[in-house]
Structure formats: structure tokens, C-alpha cells
Design a protein around this motif. Structure first.
Motif, PDB file in Angstrom:
ATOM      1  N   ASN A   1      19.056  67.039  11.668  1.00  0.00           N
ATOM      2  CA  ASN A   1      18.654  65.659  11.953  1.00  0.00           C
ATOM      3  C   ASN A   1      19.862  64.753  12.131  1.00  0.00           C
ATOM      4  O   ASN A   1      19.897  63.912  13.030  1.00  0.00           O
ATOM      5  CB  ASN A   1      17.745  65.117  10.857  1.00  0.00           C
ATOM      6  N   LEU A   2      20.870  64.913  11.266  1.00  0.00           N
ATOM      7  CA  LEU A   2      22.083  64.102  11.388  1.00  0.00           C
ATOM      8  C   LEU A   2      22.824  64.412  12.683  1.00  0.00           C
ATOM      9  O   LEU A   2      23.346  63.510  13.336  1.00  0.00           O
ATOM     10  CB  LEU A   2      23.006  64.338  10.185  1.00  0.00           C
ATOM     11  N   ALA A   3      22.862  65.689  13.059  1.00  0.00           N
ATOM     12  CA  ALA A   3      23.527  66.067  14.311  1.00  0.00           C
ATOM     13  C   ALA A   3      22.802  65.459  15.503  1.00  0.00           C
ATOM     14  O   ALA A   3      23.441  64.934  16.423  1.00  0.00           O
ATOM     15  CB  ALA A   3      23.586  67.590  14.434  1.00  0.00           C
ATOM     16  N   ASN A   4      21.487  65.493  15.491  1.00  0.00           N
ATOM     17  CA  ASN A   4      20.725  64.911  16.599  1.00  0.00           C
ATOM     18  C   ASN A   4      20.868  63.395  16.656  1.00  0.00           C
ATOM     19  O   ASN A   4      20.853  62.805  17.734  1.00  0.00           O
ATOM     20  CB  ASN A   4      19.255  65.293  16.497  1.00  0.00           C
ATOM     21  N   LEU A   5      21.021  62.772  15.510  1.00  0.00           N
ATOM     22  CA  LEU A   5      21.186  61.323  15.464  1.00  0.00           C
ATOM     23  C   LEU A   5      22.569  60.902  15.947  1.00  0.00           C
ATOM     24  O   LEU A   5      22.710  59.954  16.710  1.00  0.00           O
ATOM     25  CB  LEU A   5      20.953  60.826  14.033  1.00  0.00           C
ATOM     26  N   ASN A   6      23.614  61.610  15.491  1.00  0.00           N
ATOM     27  CA  ASN A   6      24.996  61.217  15.780  1.00  0.00           C
ATOM     28  C   ASN A   6      25.580  61.863  17.036  1.00  0.00           C
ATOM     29  O   ASN A   6      26.564  61.352  17.574  1.00  0.00           O
ATOM     30  CB  ASN A   6      25.885  61.532  14.581  1.00  0.00           C
ATOM     31  N   ALA A   7      25.042  62.982  17.461  1.00  0.00           N
ATOM     32  CA  ALA A   7      25.526  63.667  18.667  1.00  0.00           C
ATOM     33  C   ALA A   7      24.326  64.192  19.446  1.00  0.00           C
ATOM     34  O   ALA A   7      24.088  65.398  19.501  1.00  0.00           O
ATOM     35  CB  ALA A   7      26.474  64.796  18.277  1.00  0.00           C
ATOM     36  N   PRO A   8      23.547  63.295  20.033  1.00  0.00           N
ATOM     37  CA  PRO A   8      22.329  63.738  20.727  1.00  0.00           C
ATOM     38  C   PRO A   8      22.652  64.625  21.931  1.00  0.00           C
ATOM     39  O   PRO A   8      23.704  64.500  22.546  1.00  0.00           O
ATOM     40  CB  PRO A   8      21.675  62.438  21.174  1.00  0.00           C
ATOM     41  N   THR A   9      21.742  65.531  22.221  1.00  0.00           N
ATOM     42  CA  THR A   9      21.933  66.399  23.380  1.00  0.00           C
ATOM     43  C   THR A   9      21.465  65.679  24.631  1.00  0.00           C
ATOM     44  O   THR A   9      20.629  64.784  24.582  1.00  0.00           O
ATOM     45  CB  THR A   9      21.164  67.720  23.218  1.00  0.00           C
ATOM     46  N   TYR A  10      22.016  66.072  25.746  1.00  0.00           N
ATOM     47  CA  TYR A  10      21.719  65.447  27.035  1.00  0.00           C
ATOM     48  C   TYR A  10      20.487  66.108  27.639  1.00  0.00           C
ATOM     49  O   TYR A  10      20.383  67.329  27.672  1.00  0.00           O
ATOM     50  CB  TYR A  10      22.916  65.608  27.977  1.00  0.00           C
ATOM     51  N   ILE A  11      19.558  65.316  28.113  1.00  0.00           N
ATOM     52  CA  ILE A  11      18.367  65.831  28.780  1.00  0.00           C
ATOM     53  C   ILE A  11      18.544  65.578  30.274  1.00  0.00           C
ATOM     54  O   ILE A  11      18.727  64.437  30.702  1.00  0.00           O
ATOM     55  CB  ILE A  11      17.090  65.152  28.260  1.00  0.00           C
ATOM     56  N   CYS A  12      18.496  66.640  31.046  1.00  0.00           N
ATOM     57  CA  CYS A  12      18.710  66.549  32.492  1.00  0.00           C
ATOM     58  C   CYS A  12      17.590  65.771  33.162  1.00  0.00           C
ATOM     59  O   CYS A  12      16.482  65.690  32.646  1.00  0.00           O
ATOM     60  CB  CYS A  12      18.811  67.953  33.085  1.00  0.00           C
ATOM     61  N   ARG A  13      17.898  65.230  34.337  1.00  0.00           N
ATOM     62  CA  ARG A  13      16.902  64.464  35.082  1.00  0.00           C
ATOM     63  C   ARG A  13      15.663  65.307  35.382  1.00  0.00           C
ATOM     64  O   ARG A  13      14.545  64.840  35.263  1.00  0.00           O
ATOM     65  CB  ARG A  13      17.503  63.953  36.385  1.00  0.00           C
ATOM     66  N   ASN A  14      15.876  66.541  35.773  1.00  0.00           N
ATOM     67  CA  ASN A  14      14.778  67.480  36.004  1.00  0.00           C
ATOM     68  C   ASN A  14      14.680  68.361  34.751  1.00  0.00           C
ATOM     69  O   ASN A  14      15.592  69.114  34.461  1.00  0.00           O
ATOM     70  CB  ASN A  14      15.068  68.342  37.239  1.00  0.00           C
TER      71      ASN A  14
END
Length: 87
Positions: free
Chosen positions: A39-52
């Protein structure tokens, strides 16, 4: 391009196989700590979601991989700070 995709896929699979052991030998809080660090990793270093959502465009691949690497590094750092070692 195909080689890059296969190499990246292999890295993701290998990274997901990491197990952790607490330095004290007591792993009773392992699942709680993994969720907390995730949860902390997702909050502080979110992953990139591609346009598609089904496929990243060529200009997004590097951005997506960098975001995943930062997220993984943040998770690993959190687990180490909690006293775990990667196996």
C-alpha cells in the motif's frame, strides 16, 4: 521490440517470486507487513497505466517499466526497514 517485451515479462515474473524472511525468524506478521508495504509503495510510487489498457504504446513502455521499478524498489525498502530479508 519482441525481445524487449519477453525480457521485461521475465523480469516481472522473477520479481514476483521474491519471498521474505524476518531477521528474528518470526514471520507471524509477514502478510500484514507485505500488504502495508504494498500500500505504501502504491501510494508513494504509483505504477503508470497506459492509455490503452490492453497494450502500451511504444512511447509509454519506458515510462511504465520505470514506474514498476520504482514501485518494486519502494516495496523492497519498506520490507527491509521492517526487518525482512529477501530470499
Amino acid at each position: 521490440m519482441k525481445k524487449l517485451f519477453l525480457a521485461s515479462l521475465l523480469l516481472i515474473v522473477l520479481a514476483s517470486c521474491t519471498t521474505y524472511t524476518h531477521q528474528s525468524g518470526n514471520n507471524s506478521r509477514l502478510e500484514i507487513d507485505k500488504r502495508t508495504c504494498g500500500n505504501l509503495a502504491n501510494l508513494n510510487a504509483p505504477t503508470y497505466i497506459c492509455r490503452n489498457p490492453l497494450m502500451c504504446a511504444p512511447d509509454e513502455i519506458a515510462i511504465a517499466w520505470e514506474a514498476i521499478a520504482r514501485n518494486d524498489a519502494y516495496f523492497d525498502q519498506c520490507m527491509i526497514q521492517k526487518g525482512y530479508r529477501a530470499q
